[in-house]
Write an enzyme that holds these catalytic residues in place. Structure first.
Site, short mmCIF file in Angstrom:
data_model
loop_
_atom_site.label_atom_id
_atom_site.label_comp_id
_atom_site.label_asym_id
_atom_site.label_seq_id
_atom_site.Cartn_x
_atom_site.Cartn_y
_atom_site.Cartn_z
N GLU A 8 0.87 -1.19 0.00
CA GLU A 8 0.00 0.00 0.00
C GLU A 8 0.89 1.23 0.00
OE1 GLU A 8 -2.77 2.61 2.84
OE2 GLU A 8 -3.13 0.46 3.10
N HIS A 163 -9.27 1.17 -0.44
CA HIS A 163 -8.46 2.13 0.31
C HIS A 163 -9.31 3.33 0.69
CE1 HIS A 163 -5.43 5.36 0.79
NE2 HIS A 163 -4.64 4.38 1.17
N ASP A 284 2.55 1.99 4.00
CA ASP A 284 1.78 3.23 3.79
C ASP A 284 2.70 4.40 3.50
OD1 ASP A 284 -0.48 4.74 3.46
OD2 ASP A 284 -1.18 4.58 5.53
#
Length: 321
Positions: A8, A163, A284
């Protein structure tokens, strides 16, 4: 432990902002953070690759940062922008072989166009799935119009990463006078978790058992409520019941990542609930520090075999890397 695969990892595509109407930013974010993100989001070589090398990240799976294609109201422009983004991502992957893969941006404003772009991205560009930034102009992925998208995901054998995104689909009065709750601190997780539950409860995975949805941030609150989902669902009269208890779709059709979860105890709990084969590592980047994400997993008391699955093994299997 080295050789992490982070799935991600946000990127901004230069030129995209000039192709669509301006997107307002929250006015309560620290200016220094905005400045850092402006430098790191579009970058590949100056910040991103050195950060990966310093923290043992073998490969990042890149995806377009929020608000993504979903914020575009015009379907034709959404398709044009999605193709622009995906071609740009493919160029980065090709320029740095072995270091990057990509999730496709989809023009879901037109489901038929989204299916075609998904196939082009996976079969033509070698992408590993798609990432969707929450709702699409107020429409959610349980809408029957998106059944063809889920069918194509199952047919191609690639996941959809759901997301958080912005702007919100509607106004929540619980956020009034507390703008700090709006966004990544709380509301995005709650909204995306609600979206994911719509997908589960609508029977998407009964109709498309080969489809897979990935949720970041330890599953957007949901894995820790599975027993309650089951107990309360058993008390409800619904028009068409699911083939399984709600919890049974988690760990099978619904997987989770460690993105934004910097607590070893929380990661251990997530693995205990979903199982070590259903949790994947994500940093992230650049919104969180890669070093903190790696440290959180390495400081868990999980067996080394489970840590390795989460760090890279599950991603290699699921994304066929």
């Amino acid at each position: 432990m080295r050789g992490y695969i982070a799935i991600e990892e946000a990127i901004a595509i230069p030129g995209l902002a000039d192709r669509r109407p301006p997107i307002p930013l929250p006015d309560n974010i620290e200016p220094a953070f905005l400045t850092e993100m402006a430098a790191r989001l579009p970058d590949v070589t100056r910040h991103r690759l050195p950060d990966m090398d310093a923290n043992g990240i073998a490969l990042q799976v890149l995806s377009l940062t929020v608000p993504g294609i979903e914020a575009e109201a015009d379907p034709a422009r959404a398709l044009d922008n999605a193709r622009y983004v995906n071609d740009s991502l493919a160029g980065i992957v090709d320029t740095h072989p072995g270091r990057f893969a990509a999730f496709a941006a989809l023009p879901l404003q037109d489901p038929a166009a989204a299916v075609a772009e998904l196939r082009r991205s996976v079969e033509g560009l070698g992408f590993r799935g798609a990432l969707v930034n929450d709702h699409i102009q107020g429409r959610y992925l349980d809408d029957p119009a998106f059944d063809r998208v889920w069918a194509t995901l199952g047919d191609l054998g690639v996941p959809l990463y759901l997301h958080p995104g912005m702007p919100p689909a509607d106004r929540w009065h619980v956020l009034d006078a507390h703008p700090e709750l709006d966004g990544a601190l709380w509301s995005w997780q709650a909204a995306t978790g609600g979206h994911a539950m719509r997908v589960v409860m609508s029977g998407v995975f009964d109709r498309h058992p080969d489809a897979t949805m990935i949720l970041g941030h330890a599953g957007e609150f949901l894995p820790f409520q599975l027993s309650r989902f089951d107990s309360r669902y058993a008390t409800l009269a619904v028009p068409k019941r699911l083939r399984r208890e709600p919890s049974r779709y988690f760990g099978t059709n619904v997987l989770a990542t460690t993105s934004g979860v910097l607590s070893p105890a929380a990661i251990e709990a997530l693995v205990h609930v979903l199982g070590p084969d259903s949790v994947l590592f994500a940093a992230d980047y650049p919104y969180e520090r890669t070093s903190a994400a790696v440290t959180a997993l390495e400081r868990t008391r999980l067996p080394d075999t489970d840590k390795q699955k989460i760090a890279s093994g599950n991603a290699r299997r699921l994304l066929r890397l």
